[in-house]
Design a protein around this motif. Structure first.
Motif, PDB file in Angstrom:
ATOM      1  N   SER A  94     -48.928  33.066  35.265  1.00 20.75           N
ATOM      2  CA  SER A  94     -48.763  34.317  35.673  1.00 20.75           C
ATOM      3  C   SER A  94     -47.900  35.170  34.641  1.00 20.75           C
ATOM      4  O   SER A  94     -47.389  34.531  33.731  1.00 20.75           O
ATOM      5  CB  SER A  94     -48.163  34.318  37.020  1.00 20.75           C
ATOM      6  N   GLN A  95     -47.914  36.568  34.874  1.00 16.04           N
ATOM      7  CA  GLN A  95     -47.331  37.369  34.076  1.00 16.04           C
ATOM      8  C   GLN A  95     -45.807  37.275  34.052  1.00 16.04           C
ATOM      9  O   GLN A  95     -45.329  37.408  32.933  1.00 16.04           O
ATOM     10  CB  GLN A  95     -47.762  38.760  34.316  1.00 16.04           C
ATOM     11  N   SER A  96     -45.329  37.004  35.206  1.00 12.23           N
ATOM     12  CA  SER A  96     -43.807  36.757  35.466  1.00 12.23           C
ATOM     13  C   SER A  96     -43.491  35.671  34.713  1.00 12.23           C
ATOM     14  O   SER A  96     -42.342  35.526  34.144  1.00 12.23           O
ATOM     15  CB  SER A  96     -43.454  36.907  37.074  1.00 12.23           C
ATOM     16  N   SER A  97     -44.163  34.370  34.771  1.00 17.88           N
ATOM     17  CA  SER A  97     -43.841  33.219  34.156  1.00 17.88           C
ATOM     18  C   SER A  97     -43.856  33.312  32.459  1.00 17.88           C
ATOM     19  O   SER A  97     -42.804  32.816  31.977  1.00 17.88           O
ATOM     20  CB  SER A  97     -44.419  32.045  34.438  1.00 17.88           C
ATOM     21  N   LYS A  98     -44.452  34.228  32.037  1.00 18.39           N
ATOM     22  CA  LYS A  98     -44.463  34.551  30.570  1.00 18.39           C
ATOM     23  C   LYS A  98     -43.276  35.165  30.336  1.00 18.39           C
ATOM     24  O   LYS A  98     -42.777  35.153  29.182  1.00 18.39           O
ATOM     25  CB  LYS A  98     -45.932  35.431  30.149  1.00 18.39           C
ATOM     26  N   LEU A  99     -43.140  36.333  30.964  1.00 21.46           N
ATOM     27  CA  LEU A  99     -41.945  37.392  30.726  1.00 21.46           C
ATOM     28  C   LEU A  99     -40.590  36.435  30.942  1.00 21.46           C
ATOM     29  O   LEU A  99     -39.940  36.533  30.180  1.00 21.46           O
ATOM     30  CB  LEU A  99     -41.919  38.264  31.760  1.00 21.46           C
ATOM     31  N   ASN A 100     -40.638  35.323  31.952  1.00 18.94           N
ATOM     32  CA  ASN A 100     -39.606  34.740  31.994  1.00 18.94           C
ATOM     33  C   ASN A 100     -39.229  33.685  30.745  1.00 18.94           C
ATOM     34  O   ASN A 100     -38.047  33.482  30.542  1.00 18.94           O
ATOM     35  CB  ASN A 100     -39.471  33.544  33.188  1.00 18.94           C
ATOM     36  N   ARG A 101     -40.329  33.110  30.293  1.00 20.03           N
ATOM     37  CA  ARG A 101     -40.432  32.155  29.207  1.00 20.03           C
ATOM     38  C   ARG A 101     -39.753  32.918  27.862  1.00 20.03           C
ATOM     39  O   ARG A 101     -39.021  32.540  27.256  1.00 20.03           O
ATOM     40  CB  ARG A 101     -41.833  31.454  28.862  1.00 20.03           C
ATOM     41  N   LEU A 102     -40.307  34.118  27.921  1.00 18.26           N
ATOM     42  CA  LEU A 102     -39.882  34.989  26.466  1.00 18.26           C
ATOM     43  C   LEU A 102     -38.458  35.337  26.825  1.00 18.26           C
ATOM     44  O   LEU A 102     -37.611  35.396  25.684  1.00 18.26           O
ATOM     45  CB  LEU A 102     -40.791  36.228  26.468  1.00 18.26           C
ATOM     46  N   LEU A 103     -38.118  35.695  27.823  1.00 18.94           N
ATOM     47  CA  LEU A 103     -36.326  36.005  27.852  1.00 18.94           C
ATOM     48  C   LEU A 103     -35.765  34.676  27.566  1.00 18.94           C
ATOM     49  O   LEU A 103     -34.495  34.825  27.106  1.00 18.94           O
ATOM     50  CB  LEU A 103     -36.215  36.516  29.496  1.00 18.94           C
ATOM     51  N   LEU A 106     -31.117  38.776  32.873  1.00 16.69           N
ATOM     52  CA  LEU A 106     -32.571  39.315  32.959  1.00 16.69           C
ATOM     53  C   LEU A 106     -33.504  38.408  33.451  1.00 16.69           C
ATOM     54  O   LEU A 106     -34.080  38.227  34.450  1.00 16.69           O
ATOM     55  CB  LEU A 106     -33.057  40.066  31.986  1.00 16.69           C
ATOM     56  N   SER A 107     -33.350  37.174  32.641  1.00 17.16           N
ATOM     57  CA  SER A 107     -34.226  35.934  33.091  1.00 17.16           C
ATOM     58  C   SER A 107     -33.791  35.431  34.634  1.00 17.16           C
ATOM     59  O   SER A 107     -34.919  35.275  35.195  1.00 17.16           O
ATOM     60  CB  SER A 107     -33.932  35.004  31.858  1.00 17.16           C
ATOM     61  N   TYR A 108     -32.514  35.466  34.856  1.00 13.96           N
ATOM     62  CA  TYR A 108     -32.122  34.762  36.154  1.00 13.96           C
ATOM     63  C   TYR A 108     -32.811  36.006  37.315  1.00 13.96           C
ATOM     64  O   TYR A 108     -33.296  35.470  38.323  1.00 13.96           O
ATOM     65  CB  TYR A 108     -30.912  34.810  36.238  1.00 13.96           C
ATOM     66  N   ILE A 109     -32.356  37.092  36.835  1.00 10.63           N
ATOM     67  CA  ILE A 109     -32.849  38.045  38.044  1.00 10.63           C
ATOM     68  C   ILE A 109     -34.367  38.140  38.126  1.00 10.63           C
ATOM     69  O   ILE A 109     -35.079  38.158  39.025  1.00 10.63           O
ATOM     70  CB  ILE A 109     -32.364  39.714  37.414  1.00 10.63           C
ATOM     71  N   GLN A 110     -35.156  37.907  37.089  1.00  7.81           N
ATOM     72  CA  GLN A 110     -36.797  38.128  37.188  1.00  7.81           C
ATOM     73  C   GLN A 110     -37.252  36.898  37.787  1.00  7.81           C
ATOM     74  O   GLN A 110     -38.241  37.013  38.480  1.00  7.81           O
ATOM     75  CB  GLN A 110     -37.240  38.039  35.678  1.00  7.81           C
ATOM     76  N   LYS A 111     -36.385  35.718  37.700  1.00  5.08           N
ATOM     77  CA  LYS A 111     -37.035  34.573  38.268  1.00  5.08           C
ATOM     78  C   LYS A 111     -36.511  34.672  39.808  1.00  5.08           C
ATOM     79  O   LYS A 111     -37.528  34.091  40.569  1.00  5.08           O
ATOM     80  CB  LYS A 111     -36.384  33.432  37.713  1.00  5.08           C
ATOM     81  N   THR A 112     -35.672  35.012  40.281  1.00  2.00           N
ATOM     82  CA  THR A 112     -35.284  34.863  41.657  1.00  2.00           C
ATOM     83  C   THR A 112     -35.594  36.071  42.384  1.00  2.00           C
ATOM     84  O   THR A 112     -35.879  35.908  43.725  1.00  2.00           O
ATOM     85  CB  THR A 112     -33.561  34.842  41.760  1.00  2.00           C
ATOM     86  N   TRP A 113     -35.659  37.354  41.874  1.00  2.00           N
ATOM     87  CA  TRP A 113     -35.696  38.558  42.701  1.00  2.00           C
ATOM     88  C   TRP A 113     -36.963  39.317  42.406  1.00  2.00           C
ATOM     89  O   TRP A 113     -37.707  39.631  43.535  1.00  2.00           O
ATOM     90  CB  TRP A 113     -34.603  39.652  42.375  1.00  2.00           C
ATOM     91  N   TRP A 114     -37.693  39.210  41.436  1.00  2.00           N
ATOM     92  CA  TRP A 114     -38.949  39.696  41.187  1.00  2.00           C
ATOM     93  C   TRP A 114     -40.011  38.732  41.266  1.00  2.00           C
ATOM     94  O   TRP A 114     -40.424  38.244  40.283  1.00  2.00           O
ATOM     95  CB  TRP A 114     -39.014  40.493  39.865  1.00  2.00           C
TER      96      TRP A 114
END
Length: 65
Positions: free
Chosen positions: A2-11, A55-63
């Motif tokens: 998914s798009q969010s896991s790609k973003l999280n990996r980049l962060l 940002l990685s933590y916030i993206q993983k838990t809240w978004w």
């Protein structure tokens, strides 16, 4: 993937890269090799790493998209 896991990996990768650069510059500056770099550069790298980690933590838990 998914798009969010790609973003999280980049962060997370960005966090590791900036933290590694900050530690390397700090150690090399302590040995006297990179004495021409100001201390603000190290602080800038550390702050960037902290921001990316948060940002990685916030993206993983809240978004959860």
């Amino acid at each position: 993937m998914s798009q969010s896991s790609k973003l999280n990996r980049l962060l997370i990768q960005g966090f590791g890269i900036f933290l590694g650069i900050a530690i390397a510059v700090w150690v090399l500056r302590g040995f006297g090799i990179l004495t021409f770099l100001p201390g603000g550069i190290i602080i800038l790298f550390l702050l960037t790493a902290i921001i990316m980690g948060v940002l990685s933590y916030i993206q993983k838990t809240w978004w959860r998209f």
